[in-house]
Scaffold this motif. Structure first.
Motif: not given
Length: 162
Positions: A6-11, A123-130
């Motif tokens: 699981i890749v979390v795209d952090l901001d 892939l979890l973009p910033p602010g993702s709703d999992i």
């Protein structure tokens, strides 16, 4: 199909442990490695290099010249803050995790990490709703049309299949 990573795209929104906690729980439930990725946006650095680039401070409304050195320092500080938060949230969990900082365009860096290993990756973009249903794409679809697959503001997870 088992998701291995699981890749979390952090901001900047990811600095709060409450944002990362659900992602850590998801990785634990899926028995997947959790990878935190902070991307130093090359376009932002290129903007800072322009002689006419300015920023307006909030809430002071003071105008300042942008400069590359200060922008790099700000990005480095943000990356370090995110790394510490990521580590604090995950250190006492059984979840395998890593943290990376990359410099480049967002889509380019996400494609690099997706292609890196031929295994299912969430892939979890910033602010993702999992809790949202993921967009499912093949690796070739993602590498050919990443911008279409991940439009700006997308909050849905993206499942990338090899």
């Amino acid at each position: 199909m088992k998701v291995h990573r699981i890749v979390v795209d952090l901001d900047w929104r990811s600095r709060q442990p409450a944002v990362l906690g659900p992602m850590a729980r998801l990785a634990g439930e899926m028995q997947a490695e959790l990878i935190g990725l902070f991307i130093e946006d090359i376009e932002l650095l290129q903007l800072a290099a322009l002689p006419f680039a300015r920023e307006v401070g909030f809430p002071s409304a003071v105008r300042r010249d942008l400069d590359v050195v200060r922008m790099e320092r700000m990005l480095q500080t943000m990356g370090n803050d995110l790394r510490r938060t990521f580590e604090a949230v995950l250190k006492d969990t059984p979840v395998a995790w890593s943290f990376r900082v990359a410099r480049g365009s967002r889509m380019e860096q996400l494609m690099i990490i997706a292609i890196e290993q031929a295994e299912p990756t969430l892939l979890l973009p910033p602010g993702s709703d999992i809790r949202a249903e993921p967009i499912v794409v093949s690796l070739s679809e993602f590498s050919q049309g990443g911008a279409r697959v991940l439009p700006a503001g997308n909050r849905r997870p993206v499942l990338i299949q090899p």
